[in-house]
Design an enzyme around this catalytic site. Structure first.
Site, short mmCIF file in Angstrom:
data_model
loop_
_atom_site.label_atom_id
_atom_site.label_comp_id
_atom_site.label_asym_id
_atom_site.label_seq_id
_atom_site.Cartn_x
_atom_site.Cartn_y
_atom_site.Cartn_z
N HIS A 331 0.85 -1.18 0.00
CA HIS A 331 0.00 0.00 0.00
C HIS A 331 0.89 1.24 0.00
CE1 HIS A 331 -3.55 2.40 1.88
NE2 HIS A 331 -3.77 2.18 0.59
N HIS A 410 -13.96 5.77 0.86
CA HIS A 410 -12.84 6.12 1.72
C HIS A 410 -11.97 7.13 0.99
CE1 HIS A 410 -10.88 3.15 -0.91
NE2 HIS A 410 -9.70 3.67 -0.50
#
Length: 438
Positions: A331, A410
């Site tokens: 990530h 998100h």
């Protein structure tokens, strides 16, 4: 000055009836060469060996070098020793007729007329007779008292083997190139002097197929011929040499000038490119300095000082979380789980680099800050800024969403050292270093 040699009266060795001149109705008819038996075979064989050395045993050879026939007679020798009684030139005469004339030359000049080939063939003065009876061509009666003239011994190119070389001109050759390759002493001038009869009056014009003497010391046929030229011819030759030298010097000067011009043009072009690049750099710096400050009075909203969090929420998926869901294997940012439509703020003052669709990031905004870092906001549902716009810390730039490759609403937040993917740094560490508590 001709060298006076001893003369001997030519006496046919034996007369074969088949070689006699037969007359019919007052007209003469020349009959072919005949050999009068085996007694003189060795002597004919000796002359054959001389011819093999001189011309490769080609009795009708004419290469254009001024020497003719199997024994390589010069025309003046052929005429002086009665050869024209058989044929205008030696290469047009039979083997027996050439040997007959050669016997006369041998008697007057000795084997030195063939200085190399006579030694190789074992030719000596006073040996056995060739025992040939050449048929004579029809001719008008000669005046009484005529005798063979004294002539200087002739040296053929083959007779000077080891002291002379021949070169055949091919396409693209020049005298200077041949002289340089063959290391001719005296250069192309000497090469031209040695071959003036073959080349002609213009040393710049040689043709493929011409055979040139390329002896390193510049001696040989062409040199001897030049020594016999009248002084006027030598003056003309010198003038031609000077003209050729002047032309060569002019060509070199022109080539040098063209090379210098080309170099100067290249340098000028390089200078223009450097000046253009310097001007572009200066213009870019000027534009950067002229951009309005985040605190400019013309700005619609006064930006807040310091730094702030992008949304009012705690992070979920951390930075550098490993997994196959991300193209880089981990990530590259941090996620904040917030509902669609949540206000997204710029974490610090800066200029919007891009605002629009970002592929897997969906709608995104990228901002460049004063410290050179870039912040990225992804998966947005709506944009409030556009590229090139100045924003302040805490100013709303978009609303959160779930566009692009997203599993739910998100905000994906990244901090980078460059505007593109792959230069990511820890975004929370960046914010905490600026006093933001998350």
């Amino acid at each position: 000055m001709a060298v006076r040699g001893r003369h001997r009266r030519y006496q046919p060795n034996r007369i074969n009836r088949a070689s006699l001149t037969v007359t019919a109705g007052g007209a003469g008819m020349a009959l072919p060469l005949t050999v009068a038996g085996t007694a003189g075979a060795a002597d004919v064989d000796t002359w054959t060996k001389v011819a093999a050395c001189e011309s490769g045993n080609n009795w009708s050879v004419n290469t254009g070098n001024g020497f003719y026939g199997g024994l390589q007679f010069k025309q003046s020798t052929w005429e002086a020793y009665g050869g024209t009684a058989y044929a205008p030139r030696a290469d047009r005469a039979t083997k027996g007729q050439q040997i007959s004339v050669a016997e006369k030359v041998l008697g007057a000049q000795g084997p030195g007329a063939w200085p190399v080939c006579s030694a190789k063939a074992g030719l000596t003065r006073g040996g056995g007779t060739p025992d040939v009876t050449p048929a004579r061509a029809p001719r008008t009666p000669e005046r009484s008292g005529r005798h063979v003239k004294d002539v200087k011994p002739e040296v053929t190119p083959q007779s000077t083997a080891g002291t002379a070389e021949m070169y055949t001109v091919v396409h693209g050759d020049t005298l200077s190139g041949i002289a340089g390759e063959r290391r001719v002493r005296g250069g192309w001038q000497q090469l031209y002097d040695a071959n003036r009869r073959v080349i002609g009056d213009d040393p710049d014009f040689i043709t493929p197929g011409q055979r040139l003497s390329v002896h390193g010391r510049g001696t040989g046929q062409g040199t001897k011929e030049r020594a016999a030229e009248p002084s006027g011819d030598r003056s003309e030759a010198r003038a031609r040499q000077q003209t050729a030298e002047r032309k060569a010097a002019e060509r070199k000067a022109a080539e040098k000038k063209a090379a210098e011009k080309k170099t100067a043009e290249k340098k000028a072009a390089e200078k223009k490119v450097a000046e253009r690049k310097a001007a572009e750099k200066a213009a870019a710096e000027k534009r950067e300095k002229s951009r309005p400050s985040p605190h400019s009075a013309s700005h619609a909203q006064k930006p807040a000082a310091g730094a702030t969090a992008p949304v009012s929420a705690s992070p979920s998926t951390p930075y550098r979380a490993a997994g196959g869901s991300w193209s880089k294997g981990y990530h590259t940012g941090v996620d904040f789980p917030v509902p669609t439509g949540t206000s997204v703020k710029s974490v610090a003052a800066g200029r919007v680099v891009s605002a629009g669709w970002g592929g897997s990031y969906g709608y995104q905004v990228v901002i460049r800050h004063a410290d050179g870092k870039y912040s990225q906001y992804g998966h947005l549902s709506a944009l409030s800024v556009k590229a090139g716009q100045q924003v302040g810390a805490g100013q709303r730039i978009a609303r959160s969403g779930s566009t692009g490759n997203s599993t739910g609403p998100h905000l994906h937040f990244e901090v980078r050292t460059g505007p593109g993917f792959g230069s990511d740094v820890d975004p929370l560490a960046y914010l905490r270093a600026r006093g933001v508590r998350i």
